[in-house]
Structure formats: C-alpha cells, structure tokens
Design a protein around this motif. Sequence first.
Motif, PDB file in Angstrom:
ATOM      1  N   TYR A 108      19.910 -52.689  27.514  1.00 32.36           N
ATOM      2  CA  TYR A 108      19.286 -53.533  28.534  1.00 32.36           C
ATOM      3  C   TYR A 108      19.924 -53.284  29.894  1.00 32.36           C
ATOM      4  O   TYR A 108      19.260 -53.373  30.934  1.00 32.36           O
ATOM      5  CB  TYR A 108      19.404 -55.014  28.178  1.00 32.36           C
ATOM      6  CG  TYR A 108      18.593 -55.429  26.952  1.00 32.36           C
ATOM      7  CD1 TYR A 108      17.553 -54.640  26.476  1.00 32.36           C
ATOM      8  CD2 TYR A 108      18.887 -56.608  26.281  1.00 32.36           C
ATOM      9  CE1 TYR A 108      16.823 -55.023  25.358  1.00 32.36           C
ATOM     10  CE2 TYR A 108      18.152 -57.000  25.166  1.00 32.36           C
ATOM     11  CZ  TYR A 108      17.122 -56.201  24.707  1.00 32.36           C
ATOM     12  OH  TYR A 108      16.403 -56.588  23.609  1.00 32.36           O
TER      13      TYR A 108
ATOM     14  N   TYR B 249      15.535 -54.320  30.288  1.00 29.70           N
ATOM     15  CA  TYR B 249      14.996 -55.056  29.132  1.00 29.70           C
ATOM     16  C   TYR B 249      13.605 -54.553  28.773  1.00 29.70           C
ATOM     17  O   TYR B 249      13.307 -54.289  27.594  1.00 29.70           O
ATOM     18  CB  TYR B 249      14.953 -56.557  29.460  1.00 29.70           C
ATOM     19  CG  TYR B 249      14.310 -57.390  28.385  1.00 29.70           C
ATOM     20  CD1 TYR B 249      14.990 -57.688  27.207  1.00 29.70           C
ATOM     21  CD2 TYR B 249      13.018 -57.888  28.551  1.00 29.70           C
ATOM     22  CE1 TYR B 249      14.392 -58.453  26.216  1.00 29.70           C
ATOM     23  CE2 TYR B 249      12.419 -58.655  27.570  1.00 29.70           C
ATOM     24  CZ  TYR B 249      13.106 -58.934  26.401  1.00 29.70           C
ATOM     25  OH  TYR B 249      12.508 -59.691  25.418  1.00 29.70           O
TER      26      TYR B 249
ATOM     27  N   LYS C 248      13.141 -58.348  19.997  1.00 30.23           N
ATOM     28  CA  LYS C 248      14.196 -57.842  20.882  1.00 30.23           C
ATOM     29  C   LYS C 248      14.719 -58.921  21.820  1.00 30.23           C
ATOM     30  O   LYS C 248      15.812 -58.798  22.365  1.00 30.23           O
ATOM     31  CB  LYS C 248      13.705 -56.639  21.685  1.00 30.23           C
ATOM     32  CG  LYS C 248      12.677 -56.967  22.771  1.00 30.23           C
ATOM     33  CD  LYS C 248      12.434 -55.748  23.651  1.00 30.23           C
ATOM     34  CE  LYS C 248      11.568 -56.087  24.856  1.00 30.23           C
ATOM     35  NZ  LYS C 248      11.436 -54.944  25.784  1.00 30.23           N
ATOM     36  N   ARG C 249      13.946 -59.982  21.992  1.00 26.70           N
ATOM     37  CA  ARG C 249      14.406 -61.086  22.829  1.00 26.70           C
ATOM     38  C   ARG C 249      15.511 -61.860  22.122  1.00 26.70           C
ATOM     39  O   ARG C 249      16.531 -62.198  22.712  1.00 26.70           O
ATOM     40  CB  ARG C 249      13.221 -62.005  23.157  1.00 26.70           C
ATOM     41  CG  ARG C 249      13.568 -63.216  23.988  1.00 26.70           C
ATOM     42  CD  ARG C 249      12.364 -64.084  24.269  1.00 26.70           C
ATOM     43  NE  ARG C 249      11.787 -64.652  23.061  1.00 26.70           N
ATOM     44  CZ  ARG C 249      10.814 -65.570  23.058  1.00 26.70           C
ATOM     45  NH1 ARG C 249      10.299 -65.985  24.200  1.00 26.70           N
ATOM     46  NH2 ARG C 249      10.356 -66.045  21.923  1.00 26.70           N
TER      47      ARG C 249
ATOM     48  N   ARG D  74      25.219 -60.797  29.644  1.00 28.24           N
ATOM     49  CA  ARG D  74      23.932 -61.261  29.147  1.00 28.24           C
ATOM     50  C   ARG D  74      23.252 -62.212  30.126  1.00 28.24           C
ATOM     51  O   ARG D  74      22.032 -62.178  30.295  1.00 28.24           O
ATOM     52  CB  ARG D  74      24.139 -61.971  27.805  1.00 28.24           C
ATOM     53  CG  ARG D  74      22.855 -62.451  27.149  1.00 28.24           C
ATOM     54  CD  ARG D  74      23.128 -63.406  26.018  1.00 28.24           C
ATOM     55  NE  ARG D  74      23.626 -64.682  26.506  1.00 28.24           N
ATOM     56  CZ  ARG D  74      23.581 -65.810  25.796  1.00 28.24           C
ATOM     57  NH1 ARG D  74      23.094 -65.807  24.570  1.00 28.24           N
ATOM     58  NH2 ARG D  74      24.051 -66.932  26.300  1.00 28.24           N
TER      59      ARG D  74
ATOM     60  N   ILE E 241      21.085 -60.499  32.639  1.00 25.76           N
ATOM     61  CA  ILE E 241      19.828 -59.998  32.073  1.00 25.76           C
ATOM     62  C   ILE E 241      18.844 -61.144  31.921  1.00 25.76           C
ATOM     63  O   ILE E 241      17.665 -61.026  32.266  1.00 25.76           O
ATOM     64  CB  ILE E 241      20.098 -59.320  30.707  1.00 25.76           C
ATOM     65  CG1 ILE E 241      20.993 -58.095  30.892  1.00 25.76           C
ATOM     66  CG2 ILE E 241      18.783 -58.924  30.031  1.00 25.76           C
ATOM     67  CD1 ILE E 241      21.519 -57.507  29.602  1.00 25.76           C
TER      68      ILE E 241
ATOM     69  N   HIS F 276      14.691 -62.208  33.813  1.00 29.65           N
ATOM     70  CA  HIS F 276      13.467 -62.161  33.012  1.00 29.65           C
ATOM     71  C   HIS F 276      13.011 -63.564  32.597  1.00 29.65           C
ATOM     72  O   HIS F 276      13.717 -64.233  31.827  1.00 29.65           O
ATOM     73  CB  HIS F 276      13.680 -61.296  31.764  1.00 29.65           C
ATOM     74  CG  HIS F 276      13.930 -59.857  32.084  1.00 29.65           C
ATOM     75  ND1 HIS F 276      15.195 -59.374  32.370  1.00 29.65           N
ATOM     76  CD2 HIS F 276      13.075 -58.802  32.196  1.00 29.65           C
ATOM     77  CE1 HIS F 276      15.101 -58.081  32.627  1.00 29.65           C
ATOM     78  NE2 HIS F 276      13.844 -57.718  32.539  1.00 29.65           N
TER      79      HIS F 276
ATOM     80  N   LEU G  94      13.109 -64.532  28.893  1.00 22.88           N
ATOM     81  CA  LEU G  94      14.449 -64.785  28.377  1.00 22.88           C
ATOM     82  C   LEU G  94      14.962 -66.136  28.873  1.00 22.88           C
ATOM     83  O   LEU G  94      15.660 -66.844  28.143  1.00 22.88           O
ATOM     84  CB  LEU G  94      15.401 -63.664  28.795  1.00 22.88           C
ATOM     85  CG  LEU G  94      15.075 -62.281  28.235  1.00 22.88           C
ATOM     86  CD1 LEU G  94      16.046 -61.237  28.776  1.00 22.88           C
ATOM     87  CD2 LEU G  94      15.111 -62.288  26.708  1.00 22.88           C
TER      88      LEU G  94
END
Length: 197
Positions: free
Chosen positions: A20, A25, A51-52, A104, A107, A111, A114
């Motif tokens: 990521y 991502y 993947k989330r 994390r 990331i 998004h 997320l």
Amino acid sequence: MPRDPEKVRRRLQEAALKLYQTRGYDGTTAADIAAEAGVTQRTFFRHFPDKREVLFGGEDEFISTLTSAVASAPPDLGPLEALVRAFASVEPLFIQNRPFTEPRRHIIAAHPALQERAQTKSRAVTSALVEAFRQRGVSDQAANLAAQVGMATLGQAVAAWFENGSTDLGVHVEHAFKELSDLVKFAQRPGDERGVR
C-alpha cells in the motif's frame, strides 16, 4: 512460511502495508498481498475477507482487554476513572503494534472506504464499553456519554503519541484526560464567570 495462524496474519498485514505504501491501496490486490507474503490467495482469504480488512486486526483482543479492565475496576470508581485504568491496560497493545498502526493511519486517512471501516471498528469498541458500563450499574445515558467521550479522548492521546513518541503513551492519555477534566470544570462554573449574559 510460518504455519502459526497469528504469524501468517501478521505477515499478510506487513505485506499489505508495504504494498500500500509503494503501489498505493488502489493499485494493490489481494493476490498481490498473498504473493508478497509468500502464501496462496486462498490462504489470504482464510484470514481476511478482503484487502481492506487486512489493515484491521486485533479488535477482539483490544475489546476483551478493555472491557475486562472496566469490569475489574474498583466499584467506587466513576466511568471516566474506570476508563483511565482500562486504557492503561491496553497501552502494551498500542506499543507493540505501533510499527504497523502508525503508517497505517496515513493510508486510512487517504481513502474514504478505509475511513468508513475504521469508524465501524471504533463504534464496535464504543458499544462494548457501553455494555461494560451497564454491567457496572451505570445508566444508559451516562454509559453512552462516558464511552463516546472516553474514546474521543483516547484518540486525541494516541494522535499526540504518534506525533511525539518520545513521551510515553500513558503520559499522553493522562494529559488528554486532564484537558477533559478542565473542560468539565469550566462547564460547571457559573454562567457570569464564563462571560455568559
């Protein structure tokens, strides 16, 4: 490749985080993560539904530790005092997972999907705390307020800790609750002292 399920999960999470950060991502698939971790795609889906979700883990342990600490707090402690003790009990989890959770958060911040998942996880923790307070005999309204305010205060403390890791997380938590206490004291002052007319 380690066979221990927890080690496999951790390896998948580390692989996902790496990809990521390097590919983005949106540019990473579950198959990519599995390949990076040295496992099959089937193994990936045995541990994570998508993947989330690979960015989120340890929720059950966190909730269990937190609610157990609330339940075992001395009965004479109020909800927020019990929360301070409970947050101290999960401090080792934050410290242990910081190499993963710190990058994390960047990331997640980039998004919306997320962010939505993170909010769902946070609501699950809050709901568990509400129930733990109810078990202590706290009214529904007070339990909801304490859980929501407590989680917001913890969030502020953790954010400050990420920005300044040279200070122990526990110190940041104490400082955040001190600020909360000061706000409560301010709200309890007579209106004319606050300049309210």
